[in-house]
Write an enzyme that holds these catalytic residues in place. Sequence first.
Site, PDB file in Angstrom:
ATOM      1  N   GLN A 236       0.821  -1.220   0.000  1.00  0.00           N
ATOM      2  CA  GLN A 236       0.000   0.000   0.000  1.00  0.00           C
ATOM      3  C   GLN A 236       0.853   1.268   0.000  1.00  0.00           C
ATOM      4  O   GLN A 236       0.480   2.269  -0.608  1.00  0.00           O
ATOM      5  CB  GLN A 236      -0.915  -0.023   1.235  1.00  0.00           C
TER       6      GLN A 236
ATOM      7  N   LYS B  24      -2.944  -0.591   6.750  1.00  0.00           N
ATOM      8  CA  LYS B  24      -3.880  -1.690   6.468  1.00  0.00           C
ATOM      9  C   LYS B  24      -4.382  -2.220   7.809  1.00  0.00           C
ATOM     10  O   LYS B  24      -3.710  -2.072   8.835  1.00  0.00           O
ATOM     11  CB  LYS B  24      -3.160  -2.807   5.710  1.00  0.00           C
TER      12      LYS B  24
ATOM     13  N   GLY C 167     -12.522  -0.071   2.655  1.00  0.00           N
ATOM     14  CA  GLY C 167     -12.922  -1.481   2.561  1.00  0.00           C
ATOM     15  C   GLY C 167     -11.828  -2.342   1.961  1.00  0.00           C
ATOM     16  O   GLY C 167     -10.838  -1.857   1.434  1.00  0.00           O
ATOM     17  N   ASP C 168     -12.017  -3.630   2.062  1.00  0.00           N
ATOM     18  CA  ASP C 168     -11.174  -4.638   1.404  1.00  0.00           C
ATOM     19  C   ASP C 168     -12.005  -5.918   1.435  1.00  0.00           C
ATOM     20  O   ASP C 168     -13.246  -5.843   1.569  1.00  0.00           O
ATOM     21  CB  ASP C 168      -9.828  -4.814   2.143  1.00  0.00           C
TER      22      ASP C 168
ATOM     23  N   SER D 128     -10.557   6.843  -3.242  1.00  0.00           N
ATOM     24  CA  SER D 128     -10.736   7.096  -1.810  1.00  0.00           C
ATOM     25  C   SER D 128     -10.135   8.453  -1.444  1.00  0.00           C
ATOM     26  O   SER D 128     -10.689   9.205  -0.641  1.00  0.00           O
ATOM     27  CB  SER D 128     -10.044   6.010  -0.979  1.00  0.00           C
TER      28      SER D 128
ATOM     29  N   THR E 134     -12.038   0.497  -8.202  1.00  0.00           N
ATOM     30  CA  THR E 134     -10.896  -0.423  -8.358  1.00  0.00           C
ATOM     31  C   THR E 134     -11.038  -1.209  -9.656  1.00  0.00           C
ATOM     32  O   THR E 134     -10.080  -1.333 -10.437  1.00  0.00           O
ATOM     33  CB  THR E 134     -10.780  -1.370  -7.147  1.00  0.00           C
TER      34      THR E 134
HETATM   35  P1  NDP Z   1     -14.713  -8.861  -1.833  1.00  0.00           P
HETATM   36  O1  NDP Z   1     -14.818  -9.368  -0.456  1.00  0.00           O
HETATM   37  O2  NDP Z   1     -15.744  -7.933  -2.367  1.00  0.00           O
HETATM   38  O3  NDP Z   1     -14.596 -10.076  -2.872  1.00  0.00           O
HETATM   39  C1  NDP Z   1     -13.579 -11.020  -2.783  1.00  0.00           C
HETATM   40  C2  NDP Z   1     -13.897 -12.142  -3.740  1.00  0.00           C
HETATM   41  O4  NDP Z   1     -12.805 -13.058  -3.789  1.00  0.00           O
HETATM   42  C3  NDP Z   1     -15.118 -12.929  -3.323  1.00  0.00           C
HETATM   43  O5  NDP Z   1     -15.766 -13.427  -4.469  1.00  0.00           O
HETATM   44  C4  NDP Z   1     -14.519 -14.066  -2.496  1.00  0.00           C
HETATM   45  O6  NDP Z   1     -15.316 -15.243  -2.484  1.00  0.00           O
HETATM   46  C5  NDP Z   1     -13.210 -14.303  -3.221  1.00  0.00           C
HETATM   47  N1  NDP Z   1     -12.198 -14.743  -2.257  1.00  0.00           N
HETATM   48  C6  NDP Z   1     -11.710 -14.037  -1.221  1.00  0.00           C
HETATM   49  N2  NDP Z   1     -10.812 -14.753  -0.530  1.00  0.00           N
HETATM   50  C7  NDP Z   1     -10.756 -15.931  -1.157  1.00  0.00           C
HETATM   51  C8  NDP Z   1     -10.001 -17.103  -0.927  1.00  0.00           C
HETATM   52  N3  NDP Z   1      -9.130 -17.193   0.106  1.00  0.00           N
HETATM   53  N4  NDP Z   1     -10.178 -18.142  -1.782  1.00  0.00           N
HETATM   54  C9  NDP Z   1     -11.046 -18.050  -2.814  1.00  0.00           C
HETATM   55  N5  NDP Z   1     -11.790 -16.960  -3.079  1.00  0.00           N
HETATM   56  C10 NDP Z   1     -11.638 -15.921  -2.263  1.00  0.00           C
HETATM   57  O7  NDP Z   1     -13.265  -8.197  -1.921  1.00  0.00           O
HETATM   58  P2  NDP Z   1     -12.698  -7.160  -2.984  1.00  0.00           P
HETATM   59  O8  NDP Z   1     -13.287  -7.420  -4.316  1.00  0.00           O
HETATM   60  O9  NDP Z   1     -12.819  -5.804  -2.388  1.00  0.00           O
HETATM   61  O10 NDP Z   1     -11.155  -7.522  -2.973  1.00  0.00           O
HETATM   62  C11 NDP Z   1     -10.591  -8.503  -3.845  1.00  0.00           C
HETATM   63  C12 NDP Z   1      -9.095  -8.275  -3.966  1.00  0.00           C
HETATM   64  O11 NDP Z   1      -8.849  -6.955  -4.458  1.00  0.00           O
HETATM   65  C13 NDP Z   1      -8.316  -8.374  -2.644  1.00  0.00           C
HETATM   66  O12 NDP Z   1      -7.030  -8.878  -2.909  1.00  0.00           O
HETATM   67  C14 NDP Z   1      -8.195  -6.910  -2.215  1.00  0.00           C
HETATM   68  O13 NDP Z   1      -7.113  -6.705  -1.336  1.00  0.00           O
HETATM   69  C15 NDP Z   1      -7.974  -6.251  -3.562  1.00  0.00           C
HETATM   70  N6  NDP Z   1      -8.267  -4.824  -3.639  1.00  0.00           N
HETATM   71  C16 NDP Z   1      -9.503  -4.334  -3.296  1.00  0.00           C
HETATM   72  C17 NDP Z   1      -9.758  -2.984  -3.387  1.00  0.00           C
HETATM   73  C18 NDP Z   1     -11.106  -2.406  -3.147  1.00  0.00           C
HETATM   74  O14 NDP Z   1     -11.289  -1.216  -3.407  1.00  0.00           O
HETATM   75  N7  NDP Z   1     -12.086  -3.170  -2.684  1.00  0.00           N
HETATM   76  C19 NDP Z   1      -8.685  -2.031  -3.765  1.00  0.00           C
HETATM   77  C20 NDP Z   1      -7.455  -2.669  -4.188  1.00  0.00           C
HETATM   78  C21 NDP Z   1      -7.271  -4.006  -4.078  1.00  0.00           C
HETATM   79  P3  NDP Z   1     -16.635 -15.337  -1.524  1.00  0.00           P
HETATM   80  O15 NDP Z   1     -17.665 -14.474  -2.209  1.00  0.00           O
HETATM   81  O16 NDP Z   1     -16.969 -16.777  -1.524  1.00  0.00           O
HETATM   82  O17 NDP Z   1     -16.197 -14.808  -0.219  1.00  0.00           O
END
Ligand code: NDP
Length: 450
Positions: free
Chosen positions: A110, A125, A164-165, A382, A208
């Site tokens: 980050q 974080k 969020g994350d 953000s 994102t």
């Molecule tokens: P969400 O919680 O909205 O979605 C995550 C998705 O990935 C879900 O479909 C989830 O499945 C799946 N998932 C999460 N962990 C696992 C795992 N261990 N094994 C398999 N599937 C998994 O999160 P985001 O979309 O916000 O974040 C996704 C990625 O993007 C992360 O790496 C985050 O750090 C990164 N990111 C997010 C940002 C943001 O603005 N939100 C900014 C920059 C990076 P299920 O639905 O079953 O839980």
Amino acid sequence: MSYSDNVLASLKSRYAYQPEFLQAAQEILSTLQPCLDKNPAYEKNRILERITEPERIFSFKVEWLNDQGGIEVNHGYRVQFNSAIGPYKGGLRLHPSVNEGILKFLGLEQILKNSLTGTPIGGGKGGADFDPKGKSDNEVMRFCQAFMIQLYRYIGPTIDVPAGDIGVGGREIGYLYGAYKRLTTRYEGILTGKGLNYGGSLARTEATGYGLVYFTDAMLKDKGESLKGKVCAVSGAGNVAIYCCEKLYEMGATPVTVSDSRGTIYDPNGIKVDVLKQVKEVERASLSRYAELVSTAKFTPVSDYPQGKHQVWTYKVDAAFPCATQNELNEEDAKTLLANGCTCVAEGANMPSTIGAINEFLKAKINYGPAKAANAGGVATSQLEMEQNAGMTSWTFEEVDSKLHGIMTNLYNNTAATAREFGLDGNLVLGANIAGFRKVADAMIAQGVI
Ligand code: NDP
């Protein structure tokens, strides 16, 4: 041994129990030596030792009551990693896998990502090992309130502004914000990703995923290519994946996969974004539900796949967008993608590719956009939300989206130019790391040591 190798060896001996942090440190440090050689002040000021150590870490107990009146206990954290160029900024993750090492990897990434956006924000974080899955709205609310009772004293609009994350979306941010306001009686921008009627920014939800596609578009245009007509593999089915799919269609590309923790959806006709939103944002259901609603879609549970992971990288596609989680794309997956003719990989998730996979992409010289550059659109927007909060104003969707587009294009240009400056044209891993690092390192030197 070079300065960067020395520091990495020392981190490995001290933090052997934090493999994800070491992986992120290795990915960054292994590219910085040319820049360290060019400016000996970085070693003289021991910048690598200082930038890899968080300024402070808060670690706390979160106690809350479940719907049966039973007491639940979770572990929460906030890593305030580096404030050289601005207040700490970075998301909160709620997932059972959360621990200090994972948050340190995310925090380290980050710092450089925030620097790359060109906006004045430092790196942080946080999160907890709480699993929102299967919890009622009231349980999520009570957890968020208990989490904020611990966190509120450490954050502030010019101190630390979480977002969020994984596992933290609009619902969780709302509960966290309400708790902060009641605890402090202050109405201020201490979180981003807020609802639109209480200080949120238009286009933050989309940022994102949209930013990822803007970055990819800039990367391809630079080579005289485009997204138009490309068949794309997207992993994940959350915030980043959904809005990546939406923007891919706008660019004339077709996403044919999505995945969640339970399985993979493949549909050669393209993912239906409205159905995906209904299943994941409204019903909060598994993707098997998507296959019930769309007859052409095939759902494969993770249990049907040898390593118990999603199948997204096994399909024949032109471009791949990992948008789920860390280490979801390994060396073998990278080889499969390349063998199937994939010529573009852009990372929406943080550190989705293992070091082995990254090396495959670099060796093949495909268009590879590393996470800290390609997914920076979320945090950049953000920061736009912080700007609107500070000015007590709100901008239109078009205004925010156009600023986001500009930021991602500049970010690509800066990353690509830095790679060229160091004689490795097209190596955006090196370009992003050095461009992000230099700005923070110079600010650290300017601010001295107390
Ligand atoms: P969400 O919680 O909205 O979605 C995550 C998705 O990935 C879900 O479909 C989830 O499945 C799946 N998932 C999460 N962990 C696992 C795992 N261990 N094994 C398999 N599937 C998994 O999160 P985001 O979309 O916000 O974040 C996704 C990625 O993007 C992360 O790496 C985050 O750090 C990164 N990111 C997010 C940002 C943001 O603005 N939100 C900014 C920059 C990076 P299920 O639905 O079953 O839980």
